[in-house]
Design an enzyme around this catalytic site. Sequence first.
Site, short mmCIF file in Angstrom:
data_model
loop_
_atom_site.label_atom_id
_atom_site.label_comp_id
_atom_site.label_asym_id
_atom_site.label_seq_id
_atom_site.Cartn_x
_atom_site.Cartn_y
_atom_site.Cartn_z
N HIS A 36 -10.21 -21.33 -83.34
CA HIS A 36 -10.95 -20.08 -83.16
C HIS A 36 -11.46 -19.53 -84.49
CE1 HIS A 36 -11.82 -16.72 -80.38
NE2 HIS A 36 -11.81 -16.00 -81.49
N ASP A 38 -14.66 -16.58 -85.70
CA ASP A 38 -15.65 -15.62 -85.21
C ASP A 38 -16.87 -15.48 -86.12
OD1 ASP A 38 -14.78 -14.19 -82.68
OD2 ASP A 38 -12.93 -14.05 -83.85
N GLU A 144 -15.26 -16.23 -75.55
CA GLU A 144 -14.02 -15.47 -75.73
C GLU A 144 -13.91 -14.30 -74.74
OE1 GLU A 144 -11.10 -13.65 -79.19
OE2 GLU A 144 -13.23 -13.88 -79.61
N HIS A 171 -10.65 -10.91 -72.58
CA HIS A 171 -10.48 -10.44 -73.96
C HIS A 171 -9.57 -9.21 -73.89
CE1 HIS A 171 -11.54 -8.80 -77.99
NE2 HIS A 171 -11.33 -10.07 -78.28
N HIS A 216 -5.09 -13.74 -75.33
CA HIS A 216 -5.54 -12.40 -74.89
C HIS A 216 -5.07 -12.02 -73.49
CE1 HIS A 216 -8.02 -10.91 -78.17
NE2 HIS A 216 -8.56 -12.12 -78.28
N HIS A 237 -5.71 -18.78 -80.13
CA HIS A 237 -5.32 -18.02 -81.33
C HIS A 237 -4.26 -16.99 -80.97
CE1 HIS A 237 -8.55 -15.80 -79.43
NE2 HIS A 237 -8.52 -14.81 -80.30
N ASP A 345 -8.49 -17.65 -86.49
CA ASP A 345 -9.20 -16.42 -86.13
C ASP A 345 -9.96 -15.84 -87.32
OD1 ASP A 345 -10.13 -14.50 -84.37
OD2 ASP A 345 -8.28 -13.32 -84.35
#
Length: 413
Positions: A36, A38, A144, A171, A216, A237, A345
């Site tokens: 993961h 972003d 995600e 999420h 999540h 993650h 992450d």
Amino acid sequence: MSLALFAVLVATPAAAQTVDTRIARVLTAAPIVDGHNDLAWELRDAQGGKVEATDLTRDTDKLPHPLQTDIARLRRGHVGAQFWSVWIPADTAGPRAVEMTLEEIDIVRRFVAANPTAFALATTAADIRRIEQVGRIASLIGVEGGHQIDGRLSVLRQYKALGVAYMTLTHGKSLEWADSSTDDPRTNGRAGGLNAFGKQVVAEMNRLGMIVDVSHVADTTMRDALAVSKAPVMASHSGARAITDAPRNIPDDLLAAIGRNGGVAMVNFYPAFLSNAWRAWDKLRTDYAKSIGVPADIYGPRSPAPLATWDAAHPEPQATARDVADHIDHIVAVAGHDHVGIGGDYDGINGTGPAGMKGVDGYPLVFAELARRGWNDADLAKLSSGNILRVMERVEAVATSLAAQPPIDATAR
């Protein structure tokens, strides 16, 4: 021997040289597959969507809004493959959520295309191995949050057609068909978990060969997903809740269930998920920020002046590679060496990270810590890439076995 080399050898203890050399050898043979990152959202939000204008061949830590990811640091970190998250805010709903997701997918494809000597798109485990062999970084895509399909399996199928390898079921907000770990439950009379449509989502992901990501999600959702899925799942993650008491981390019973499922829990590097002391400090900081009306999710030199003053008076507890290793070791103790991976992450943690690991070049510190704890090379290689590659191969095999089944024709409403 040159004076410069002599200085390096004097400054670096022999034991550390041995560990560093060993880790470089292991990670050269088995480069990291990270679950993961972003960067796509950061390029959109912090860099104004100027994908081609952001030079990933340079040190992006020096940008006005620093990034945690660039090509040189990925190489120093021994990253061979990266799942790039196409995150959008959890409160974005309806057709706009689909539009934004498509825009995020486009961003990933654009920065990969802009750097063809460094990156290549991948969708399978075989792709990753092939791309690594020619010295490039395999680039995969993960959606995600289930809110990004707008309650439509047709949208899920189109994401797969665009190269999406996994979807996180929720999420930060609960959906009408799946509950989040950080929101009140909405499904099954507020009992939580997956409703009938949510179970169809998992089944369709199995049919398509998309990995079910359980980071999540609420414990109830994770339990339901593990019961329904015919293929191994991933937590792209997450950490161990027994080590750090965060709702986003996974309790032992579910870590064990991920092991029995054949899946993999990939450990996150956000200090809030690594360290109880950091969580307590951050709560005090956030409460103070709210009391004076400034954003709390900015750290370091870019913090608003009142927060910078607060930070000076309340030093930040340091998460370290040891904290990451503690989570990894705990997952191994519960689920086994075959069921743990890395999901840093980066560029989704507001510039934070363990000491010495504020960017994607920091991974070797964790592997060195584990080596000092007695890990053998084979288990280090499972952690770096072997476990997630095995999960991908099994997901692909399950999809092949389901190929004769027609698409599931369902919507959430």
